[in-house]
Design a protein around this motif. Sequence first.
Motif, short mmCIF file in Angstrom:
data_model
loop_
_atom_site.label_atom_id
_atom_site.label_comp_id
_atom_site.label_asym_id
_atom_site.label_seq_id
_atom_site.Cartn_x
_atom_site.Cartn_y
_atom_site.Cartn_z
N VAL A 1 0.83 -1.18 -0.06
CA VAL A 1 0.04 0.02 0.07
C VAL A 1 0.82 1.41 0.09
CG1 VAL A 1 -1.86 1.24 1.18
CG2 VAL A 1 -1.59 -1.25 1.24
N GLU A 2 0.70 1.85 -1.13
CA GLU A 2 1.41 3.31 -1.03
C GLU A 2 0.38 4.42 -0.15
OE1 GLU A 2 2.47 4.91 -5.13
OE2 GLU A 2 3.33 2.90 -5.41
N PHE A 3 1.08 5.01 0.71
CA PHE A 3 0.43 6.23 1.51
C PHE A 3 1.10 7.27 1.88
CE2 PHE A 3 2.97 3.81 4.53
CZ PHE A 3 2.98 4.71 5.54
N SER A 4 0.58 8.33 2.39
CA SER A 4 1.23 9.30 2.92
C SER A 4 1.29 9.51 4.49
CB SER A 4 0.52 10.65 2.22
OG SER A 4 -0.75 10.70 2.77
N GLU A 5 2.18 9.90 5.10
CA GLU A 5 2.16 9.98 6.55
C GLU A 5 1.59 11.13 6.90
OE1 GLU A 5 6.21 9.67 7.94
OE2 GLU A 5 6.70 7.75 6.92
N SER A 6 0.81 11.10 8.21
CA SER A 6 0.24 12.21 8.80
C SER A 6 1.21 13.06 9.26
CB SER A 6 -0.64 11.71 10.10
OG SER A 6 -1.76 10.85 9.79
N THR A 7 0.93 14.38 8.78
CA THR A 7 1.85 15.64 9.40
C THR A 7 1.20 16.56 10.25
OG1 THR A 7 1.39 16.75 7.14
CG2 THR A 7 3.12 15.17 7.34
N GLY A 8 1.95 17.54 10.64
CA GLY A 8 1.07 18.59 11.57
C GLY A 8 1.71 18.72 12.83
N GLU A 9 1.38 19.80 13.16
CA GLU A 9 1.93 20.23 14.82
C GLU A 9 1.28 19.08 15.76
OE1 GLU A 9 1.73 23.88 18.07
OE2 GLU A 9 0.73 23.85 16.01
N ASN A 10 2.24 18.41 16.53
CA ASN A 10 1.80 17.45 17.41
C ASN A 10 1.59 16.25 17.09
OD1 ASN A 10 2.47 19.63 19.49
ND2 ASN A 10 0.38 20.11 19.55
N VAL A 11 1.71 16.04 15.70
CA VAL A 11 1.53 14.62 14.92
C VAL A 11 2.93 13.81 15.11
CG1 VAL A 11 0.72 13.45 13.02
CG2 VAL A 11 -0.27 15.69 13.61
N GLN A 12 2.69 12.85 15.71
CA GLN A 12 3.66 11.54 15.92
C GLN A 12 3.70 10.59 14.75
OE1 GLN A 12 6.02 12.04 18.39
NE2 GLN A 12 4.75 13.93 18.81
N PRO A 13 5.13 10.35 14.37
CA PRO A 13 5.07 9.31 13.25
C PRO A 13 4.65 7.96 13.73
CG PRO A 13 7.33 10.32 13.87
CD PRO A 13 6.54 10.74 14.73
N GLY A 14 3.90 7.33 12.64
CA GLY A 14 3.36 6.10 13.01
C GLY A 14 2.02 6.06 13.77
N THR A 15 1.17 7.58 13.80
CA THR A 15 -0.12 7.35 14.19
C THR A 15 -1.14 7.22 13.47
OG1 THR A 15 -0.14 9.74 13.95
CG2 THR A 15 0.55 8.77 16.17
N GLU A 16 -0.90 6.83 11.97
CA GLU A 16 -1.90 6.62 10.98
C GLU A 16 -2.61 5.33 11.38
OE1 GLU A 16 1.54 8.79 9.54
OE2 GLU A 16 1.19 6.49 10.09
N LEU A 17 -3.71 5.01 11.00
CA LEU A 17 -4.48 3.81 11.31
C LEU A 17 -4.62 3.06 10.08
CD1 LEU A 17 -7.56 5.49 13.30
CD2 LEU A 17 -5.42 4.57 14.23
N VAL A 18 -4.05 2.05 10.17
CA VAL A 18 -4.41 0.88 9.20
C VAL A 18 -5.63 0.11 9.31
CG1 VAL A 18 -3.35 -1.06 7.97
CG2 VAL A 18 -1.69 0.56 8.91
N ARG A 19 -6.51 0.02 8.29
CA ARG A 19 -7.76 -0.57 8.13
C ARG A 19 -8.06 -1.57 7.34
NH1 ARG A 19 -12.42 3.70 6.90
NH2 ARG A 19 -11.25 3.98 5.11
N LEU A 20 -8.43 -2.77 7.72
CA LEU A 20 -8.69 -3.90 7.13
C LEU A 20 -10.03 -3.86 7.27
CD1 LEU A 20 -5.94 -4.59 8.64
CD2 LEU A 20 -6.03 -6.55 7.16
N LYS A 21 -10.72 -3.95 5.81
CA LYS A 21 -12.31 -4.17 5.67
C LYS A 21 -12.51 -5.45 4.87
CE LYS A 21 -14.51 -0.50 4.64
NZ LYS A 21 -15.04 0.82 3.92
N PRO A 22 -13.63 -6.09 5.46
CA PRO A 22 -14.19 -7.28 4.62
C PRO A 22 -14.91 -6.87 3.58
CG PRO A 22 -15.35 -6.96 6.59
CD PRO A 22 -14.32 -6.06 6.83
N PRO A 23 -15.21 -7.79 2.79
CA PRO A 23 -16.29 -7.35 1.60
C PRO A 23 -17.66 -7.13 2.11
CG PRO A 23 -15.09 -9.53 0.95
CD PRO A 23 -14.76 -9.11 2.27
N ALA A 24 -18.67 -6.54 1.78
CA ALA A 24 -19.80 -6.20 2.01
C ALA A 24 -20.66 -7.56 2.64
CB ALA A 24 -20.49 -5.26 1.22
N ASP A 25 -21.81 -7.39 3.44
CA ASP A 25 -22.55 -8.44 3.72
C ASP A 25 -21.58 -9.66 4.09
OD1 ASP A 25 -24.83 -7.05 2.89
OD2 ASP A 25 -24.18 -7.60 0.72
#
Length: 612
Positions: free
Chosen positions: A278-302
């Motif tokens: 997965v290509e992604f961008s890191e969260s940035t900004g004041e008081n944002v720590q590295p690695g705080t992004e959330l990795v989400r795994l979603k099943p198919p609907a139903d």
Amino acid sequence: MRALSLLVVAALSAGCSVQALEDTSLEPTVNQCSVDEDCGTGKCDPTLKMCHAEQGSFATVLFEVTAPADADRYGGLSFLMPQEISPSGGPLDLALGVVSKVTGTVKPQKADFQGSCEIGYGAANASATPAVKVTFSSTMKLLGLPAPRFTAKTTYDDVGKKYEFEAWLPPDEYDVYVEPLEEGQNPESCSIVPQLVRGIQIEAGDVEAQIPLQAPSLLQIEVLLPVAAVTAKDKTPLVGWEIDVIDPSSGQRLSAPTKLQLVDDPSDVQNQHYTAAVEFSESTGENVQPGTELVRLKPPADTDKPTVVIERAHLGLFSTGPAKIEAQKQLWPEAVKLDQISVFGTNGAPFVDAATARFVSTKLELDSGNGKDQMGLAFFEKTVEIVDGVAKDVHLLEGEYDVFVAPPASSGFATTRTKLTVSNQAKQGATQGGKSVTLELVSDVGGSVLVPGGSKPATGASVQAVAAPVDATPLEIAVGTKPFSPKATSGMVGKEGEFSFEVDPGVFDFSVRPPDGTGFAWLVRPKVEVKSGVHDLGPMTLPLPVVYQGNVSVPGTATPAPLPGALIRVFIYLNDSGYTGDRTGATTAVQLAEARADATGAFRLFLPANLN
């Protein structure tokens, strides 16, 4: 930040001995007076001939001024500004600042892992800037009110050979969210991932903006599924699952969704191996720590499987090799079969009308295959139809749930909330007993309203209930669901001052809103807890208005120009004790008044002297 000068005033028209019109057609009562004695504790304005308060309770308010859609440069834009006002009313002009015309591009960067791709887009890769959708969200925190948001898409400039966007918005500080568009993406073009760039300051006037994008990062995930979960019917159970990366505070995607792929690993006969890059961008900004992004795994609907959200730092992504998720329990728990869900009315009889039951997990006991928690959050939601009072063979995951049973709006019953715990009996192949839900009655909210002085009914005023705002939890933000919000109808004050309407049980901000042109202020009663059954708001009296008048204007060539048709809304901040002028200590905001400027930009505003 820019300083926008805002002044207030607004709009109803009026008169004052509070005097009722003919009530045969529920014509509204208007604010008219001849002498002070017509106004109770208020005064009769000798010019306007209407009752008013000499002093109000609010010295700091929040104005939202929205230009009409056809206004040049300002069309449809909303300006938000906290403002100190005189509690005694009087002249108060609303002067909007210069609107910003933002013309710009986004500048991507190439990551080492992207290989030989080109920073080139469009025909012959001639554009160094990609096609994107750009969303500007004001960083002003509005305590339950939606933050101003402005969106623009790029178009291709044949002369400059670039994709460029144009946006009109008030000067402010914005978080800028960039989403790639398919247009202009060639096979040899470097891919662009969604990015959230925080704290972009937009100054007044015409602005040339180049939004810098960070080089994407690469997240490699490996999911291990025990072969015991593989069946002849479903030989590749995790095919179709998606993985993406999201920002923890906004819930916005920082990557495109990527599907898990089954790969062969002859060295491990105990598990199926699924991978995703997965290509992604890191969260940035004041008081944002590295690695705080959330990795989400979603099943198919139903499917009866959970959505799992794990903080990136807790996946071991700073060690060598791909991050591993063991799916024995975390992604592949067995669903528990409930015997049935039974719905009853208050008389104990089955509820035979069509209804739905929504199950929202509050806690799922899921961990990794070695029994150790991977510091993730799991979520499962399911909605089933209720037919003739019953839903059979409901399959849910082990855990705790909020259950919302929603009957038809005209049934006289409210959306009813209850709790449900699902055990792990399915491990022994058992079926769990069902759940019986007795619907709550809607609340019949009633009361009466008189005009100031108490001698006449507030005939024709509308009575509204707005569910008090509830902040979404971090898990709700992560999975993209919204908190439950009770529903309400509305009512109208009758010729004797009475009103009645229905709401679901819950917490509401109530308001009584006299029609435009009557010269009365709104009555506002916030944070009212309503329970099932009958709820009597009791006898109420409209507050005396504090009257402001002035003009809405925008900068002109030499002098300010009027802004006809501008919509003005007024809000105040509340804390646990009531009104506060300090936004930093507030917990919510509530609307107090509304008005619209006339064809000359002039308006009159009637603020209530106090909360009810």
